[in-house]
Design a protein around this motif. Structure first.
Motif, PDB file in Angstrom:
ATOM      1  N   VAL A  52     -64.708 -80.506 -84.344  1.00  0.00           N
ATOM      2  CA  VAL A  52     -65.852 -80.065 -85.249  1.00  0.00           C
ATOM      3  C   VAL A  52     -67.104 -79.432 -84.204  1.00  0.00           C
ATOM      4  O   VAL A  52     -67.210 -80.104 -83.194  1.00  0.00           O
ATOM      5  CB  VAL A  52     -66.513 -81.105 -86.030  1.00  0.00           C
ATOM      6  N   GLY A  53     -67.446 -78.378 -84.701  1.00  0.00           N
ATOM      7  CA  GLY A  53     -68.381 -77.939 -83.726  1.00  0.00           C
ATOM      8  C   GLY A  53     -69.814 -78.354 -84.227  1.00  0.00           C
ATOM      9  O   GLY A  53     -69.928 -78.190 -85.318  1.00  0.00           O
ATOM     10  N   PHE A  54     -70.815 -78.504 -83.103  1.00  0.00           N
ATOM     11  CA  PHE A  54     -72.085 -78.735 -83.522  1.00  0.00           C
ATOM     12  C   PHE A  54     -73.087 -78.146 -82.968  1.00  0.00           C
ATOM     13  O   PHE A  54     -73.112 -77.897 -81.789  1.00  0.00           O
ATOM     14  CB  PHE A  54     -72.309 -80.337 -83.386  1.00  0.00           C
TER      15      PHE A  54
ATOM     16  N   PHE B 143     -67.656 -75.107 -71.368  1.00  0.00           N
ATOM     17  CA  PHE B 143     -67.692 -76.695 -71.111  1.00  0.00           C
ATOM     18  C   PHE B 143     -66.625 -77.492 -71.811  1.00  0.00           C
ATOM     19  O   PHE B 143     -65.911 -78.052 -71.224  1.00  0.00           O
ATOM     20  CB  PHE B 143     -68.960 -77.411 -71.592  1.00  0.00           C
ATOM     21  N   GLY B 144     -66.269 -77.184 -73.068  1.00  0.00           N
ATOM     22  CA  GLY B 144     -65.303 -77.739 -74.041  1.00  0.00           C
ATOM     23  C   GLY B 144     -63.799 -77.225 -73.360  1.00  0.00           C
ATOM     24  O   GLY B 144     -62.964 -78.025 -73.290  1.00  0.00           O
TER      25      GLY B 144
ATOM     26  N   LEU C 236     -62.809 -78.986 -70.293  1.00  0.00           N
ATOM     27  CA  LEU C 236     -62.224 -80.353 -70.520  1.00  0.00           C
ATOM     28  C   LEU C 236     -60.694 -80.465 -70.887  1.00  0.00           C
ATOM     29  O   LEU C 236     -59.885 -81.306 -70.808  1.00  0.00           O
ATOM     30  CB  LEU C 236     -62.911 -81.036 -71.566  1.00  0.00           C
TER      31      LEU C 236
ATOM     32  N   ARG D  70     -70.835 -71.795 -77.571  1.00  0.00           N
ATOM     33  CA  ARG D  70     -70.106 -72.744 -76.824  1.00  0.00           C
ATOM     34  C   ARG D  70     -69.346 -73.542 -78.019  1.00  0.00           C
ATOM     35  O   ARG D  70     -68.438 -74.437 -77.663  1.00  0.00           O
ATOM     36  CB  ARG D  70     -71.312 -73.827 -76.159  1.00  0.00           C
ATOM     37  N   ALA D  71     -69.908 -73.685 -79.159  1.00  0.00           N
ATOM     38  CA  ALA D  71     -69.184 -74.466 -80.156  1.00  0.00           C
ATOM     39  C   ALA D  71     -68.002 -73.634 -80.992  1.00  0.00           C
ATOM     40  O   ALA D  71     -66.897 -74.474 -80.854  1.00  0.00           O
ATOM     41  CB  ALA D  71     -70.179 -74.558 -81.664  1.00  0.00           C
TER      42      ALA D  71
ATOM     43  N   LEU E 152     -64.183 -73.029 -79.014  1.00  0.00           N
ATOM     44  CA  LEU E 152     -63.150 -73.962 -79.169  1.00  0.00           C
ATOM     45  C   LEU E 152     -62.392 -73.857 -80.492  1.00  0.00           C
ATOM     46  O   LEU E 152     -61.675 -74.531 -80.836  1.00  0.00           O
ATOM     47  CB  LEU E 152     -63.698 -75.410 -79.089  1.00  0.00           C
TER      48      LEU E 152
END
Lengths: 347, 263
Positions: free
Chosen positions: A74-76, A95-96, A99, A143-144, A147
């Motif tokens: 889930v993107g926020f 960032f994501g 990871l 950023r969201a 992914l």
């Protein structure tokens, strides 16, 4: 796609009671409600930042109620963007991906594509604090969505921005959604935003989801005062747009208006009541819409007067008390309503 | 540029307090270097002095390290969570800053002394009296509050939403802490560590009461030289300790300035 069942949660001063909602694949769903209605709490529950007191959340036919946030896909995006201040734009966006144990070549390609899509490439080495609000918001979006989340959650993503940036980003959000097809839930207290962006709207009040439906339905048959207040406050029309000589001609049903946009086909057009000029005689000027009509309703609001004008479609107009008195307007008066093509907001 | 009345007043007040702080420092350096340079040179080459100063620095470093390992996680909890007894824990953390050092010494003896609550049972394999662990424990007791409180403030200044967003981007709880909360709070943690180290190295009473004079730390040596050989003997060691502390302080503060500038 996303299914919320009998969800209840009390947290701090906020509470949600018995929320039931189904959001469809690829849908852009807006949640409209005043401050304190529990909108953010609802998104945070979907994201897994809190555990519900009661109820279940399902994403893609999988019960995620007990899953931690990092396993929900889930993107926020928060209202204040929440960019990592110690990382530059590129590091924020990656960032994501970093990871996950994905080969660097693959992640680099993804990052390059998303930065291009949102025109962020030239900012890649900048720190968040050096960016404008609009730029920060785009980084948060990048950023969201880099992914490929199953669901994108937007918490008042436009409300910290100035009006112009808001309008630009609203369009970008819509485009982005059309291109990526990510199922999106967007909460806002701004009814224009909810109408322009939402395929469907849910009305949240005092922690209860009191009405869900398509924008027209919600605003034509409001079930609740909060919505009723907005009916007729804004001029929002669905129509069909055709491009001609750099301008768009939009058929909003019985009426043709011109607008500055490159959009074709099915559109929504919005004109702010205060952008419309009333006059007894026609004003001729290029780039202006001039519609003839009759006044059907007058309501005194102190320093301003709100009128409804029937020009084939009903227009809401707000003028100053002074010009209202000067023109000696009455119900039934014939009148010309004009507004600039650039005052028509199209999405 | 013309200076306003209030600025002028503040400058005058500032000069006064800086003078009170700086005068003793300047005086001791001046006296030492102007009138007893040879004494200073002999002290700085004295193995016993160097060992004592080195032990002070090293023990203080160990105390900060232990506080860091156990105190930073606690600081994070205090910054992020609400729980029963939180105020009590915060009070306990602040207390060592408020009690006289001799009281700290007495309390430490009753716990870590040879017949103390913990010191007694473990005395066959771990001794605090007359040993390095004792120095570290005494230093830790008086210095831990500085690091823990500063770290807690550091974590409090990090918006919890940043960690939530990190979680939604796939970070586990640990990754969100390590990659977001910790680096953002680090400048304050670092500054707390400097203060903690400074407080540890300056502790005299608690160390002497728990450990005794041996192994000898710098403040102990200054006291013993002053007591047995007079003011000037004590002053030589004091100047060395001051110089080293000042150097470390200035160096770390410079580093800290660079850290803050980055954010």
């Amino acid at each position: 796609m996303l299914s919320i069942r009998d969800l209840s949660k009390k947290w701090a001063d906020f509470s949600l009671t018995n929320i039931n909602l189904d959001v469809k694949e690829r849908e852009y769903f807006t949640v409209l409600g005043p401050t304190g209605a529990g909108k953010t709490l609802m998104l945070e529950l979907i994201a897994g930042f809190h555990r519900p007191d009661l109820g279940e959340i399902w994403i893609n036919d999988k019960n995620v109620t007990d899953l931690p946030p990092e396993q929900r896909k889930v993107g926020f995006v928060y209202q204040d963007y929440s960019l990592f201040p110690h990382l530059n734009v590129e590091e924020n966006v990656e960032f994501g991906l970093r990871l996950k144990k994905i080969p660097k070549s693959e992640t680099d390609e993804k990052i390059r594509r998303i930065m291009n899509l949102l025109s962020l490439t030239h900012l890649s080495k900048r720190l968040p604090k050096t960016l404008s609000g609009g730029e920060q918001q785009k980084v948060a979006l990048a950023r969201a969505i880099v992914l490929d989340p199953d669901v994108l959650l937007l918490d008042e993503p436009l409300s910290a921005l100035d009006t112009q940036t808001q309008e630009r980003l609203r369009r970008e959000l819509k485009d982005l959604h059309e291109r990526s097809g990510i199922t999106t839930i967007h909460v806002t207290h701004d009814h224009v935003e909810a109408i322009l962006l939402g395929d469907r709207i849910g009305i949240l009040s005092d922690g209860k989801l009191i009405q869900v439906g398509e924008p027209d339905e919600i605003f034509r048959k409001p079930k609740w005062e909060f919505v009723a207040k907005f009916v007729g406050v804004e001029n929002i029309f669905s129509g069909k747009s055709e491009l001609k000589k750099g301008l768009a001609r939009i058929d909003i049903g019985n009426v043709l208006i011109e607008a500055v946009t490159q959009k074709e086909g099915k559109v929504k057009a919005c004109i702010r009541p205060e952008d419309i000029l009333l006059s007894k005689k026609p004003i001729k000027s290029s780039g202006r819409n001039m519609l003839q009509g009759k006044i059907t309703e007058i309501s005194d609001r102190g320093a301003t007067v709100r009128l409804k004008v029937d020009v084939g479609r009903e227009l809401v107009v707000i003028i100053t008390k002074r010009s209202f008195l000067d023109m000696k307007l009455r119900i039934g008066s014939g009148i010309y309503a004009s507004f600039k093509a650039s005052s028509v907001h199209v999405i | 540029m013309k200076i306003g009345g209030i600025t002028a007043l503040f400058i005058a007040l500032g000069i006064f307090i800086v003078a009170v702080l700086a005068l003793p420092i300047a005086n001791i350096f001046f006296k030492q270097f102007a009138f007893d340079l040879t004494g200073f040179l002999s002290a700085i080459t004295d193995q016993g002095v160097l060992k004592a100063v080195g032990l002070s620095c090293f023990s203080a470093f160990l105390a900060v390290l232990v506080t860091f390992m156990f105190g930073v996680p606690l600081a994070y909890l205090l910054a992020r969570k609400d729980f029963r007894g939180k105020a009590l824990i915060e009070g306990i953390i602040d207390l060592p800053m408020a009690i006289p050092h001799v009281v700290a010494g007495i309390m430490l003896l009753t716990v870590f002394g040879l017949s103390g609550l913990i010191g007694g049972p473990v005395s066959s394999f771990l001794r605090f009296e007359g040993a390095l662990p004792g120095i570290v424990v005494a230093m830790l007791f008086v210095s831990a509050p500085f690091l823990i409180n500063s770290a807690r403030e550091g974590f409090q200044s990090v918006d919890p939403r940043l960690e939530k967003v990190a979680r939604s981007l796939g970070a586990t709880e640990w990754e969100a802490f390590r990659k977001v909360a910790f680096p953002l709070a680090f400048p304050q943690i670092f500054s707390g560590a400097i203060m903690s180290w400074a407080r540890a190295i300056s502790e005299f009473a608690a160390v002497i009461m728990l450990v005794g004079f041996f192994p000898m730390v710098a403040p102990g040596m200054i006291w013993s030289r002053f007591y047995s050989q007079g003011l000037y003997e004590g002053m030589r060691v004091a100047v060395i300790l001051l110089l080293i502390t000042l150097l470390v302080f200035v160096g770390l503060k410079y580093l800290q300035g660079r850290l803050y500038a980055k954010h």
